[in-house]
Design a protein around this motif. Structure first.
Motif, short mmCIF file in Angstrom:
data_model
loop_
_atom_site.label_atom_id
_atom_site.label_comp_id
_atom_site.label_asym_id
_atom_site.label_seq_id
_atom_site.Cartn_x
_atom_site.Cartn_y
_atom_site.Cartn_z
N ASP A 189 -9.28 -6.85 6.68
CA ASP A 189 -8.26 -6.03 6.04
C ASP A 189 -8.35 -6.08 4.51
O ASP A 189 -8.13 -5.08 3.83
CB ASP A 189 -6.87 -6.42 6.51
N ASP A 199 -11.42 -3.98 3.66
CA ASP A 199 -11.07 -2.57 3.86
C ASP A 199 -10.19 -2.06 2.73
O ASP A 199 -10.42 -0.97 2.19
CB ASP A 199 -10.37 -2.41 5.21
N GLU A 200 -9.19 -2.85 2.35
CA GLU A 200 -8.29 -2.45 1.28
C GLU A 200 -9.01 -2.27 -0.05
O GLU A 200 -8.84 -1.27 -0.75
CB GLU A 200 -7.18 -3.49 1.13
N VAL A 208 -0.40 7.33 1.91
CA VAL A 208 -0.76 6.48 0.75
C VAL A 208 0.40 6.49 -0.22
O VAL A 208 0.89 7.53 -0.63
CB VAL A 208 -2.03 7.00 0.07
N SER A 249 -9.15 7.52 2.07
CA SER A 249 -8.15 7.19 3.07
C SER A 249 -8.40 8.06 4.30
O SER A 249 -9.09 9.07 4.23
CB SER A 249 -6.73 7.42 2.53
N ARG A 250 -7.84 7.65 5.40
CA ARG A 250 -7.97 8.43 6.62
C ARG A 250 -6.97 9.58 6.59
O ARG A 250 -5.94 9.50 5.92
CB ARG A 250 -7.70 7.54 7.83
N ARG A 266 -11.45 0.82 0.08
CA ARG A 266 -10.73 2.09 0.01
C ARG A 266 -10.20 2.34 -1.40
O ARG A 266 -10.22 3.46 -1.89
CB ARG A 266 -9.57 2.11 1.00
N ASP A 302 -4.82 10.44 8.80
CA ASP A 302 -3.54 10.12 9.40
C ASP A 302 -2.77 9.03 8.63
O ASP A 302 -1.73 8.58 9.09
CB ASP A 302 -3.74 9.69 10.86
N GLU A 303 -3.25 8.61 7.48
CA GLU A 303 -2.60 7.56 6.71
C GLU A 303 -1.71 8.15 5.62
O GLU A 303 -1.97 9.23 5.09
CB GLU A 303 -3.65 6.66 6.03
#
Length: 106
Positions: free
Chosen positions: A80, A83-84, A99, A93-94, A87, A96-97
């Motif tokens: 995580d 990943d953070e 921000v 970002s995806r 990004r 479906d996210e």
């Protein structure tokens, strides 16, 4: 034997008190308004309080950074955190996210 008699001068009585009053006024003024006076001391204390608050903020930021570095550098990078950071660095970002940007974050 000759002696001189002087008339008493009334002005001579005021010389020492006037000089004393002048010195007291001079040093009194500079003890309040001078470079090391009361007003300068108040300003110094105000700046010290502002800088101590800034120091506390910086110490908190450093602790946070040290914690993040410790999580990433102990040999096993947590997914995580990786990943953070990736990004954020790549600005991705995806779809479906959601921000949310904070004003203080880098």
């Amino acid at each position: 034997m000759w002696t001189k008699h002087h008339k008493k001068r009334y002005l001579g009585r005021f010389v020492v008190p006037l000089l004393t009053a002048a010195f007291l006024c001079y040093f009194g003024y500079h003890s309040v308004h001078g470079a090391f006076g009361l007003k300068a001391t108040e300003e110094l204390k105000r700046r010290q309080a502002v800088r101590e608050a800034r120091l506390a903020e910086l110490v908190e930021a450093r602790k946070t950074l040290e914690k993040e570095v410790a999580l990433m550098s102990d040999g096993s990078i947590e997914r995580d955190i990786l990943d953070e950071k990736a990004r954020f660095a790549l600005n991705l970002s995806r779809p479906d996210e959601i921000v949310i940007f904070h004003a203080g974050s880098n």
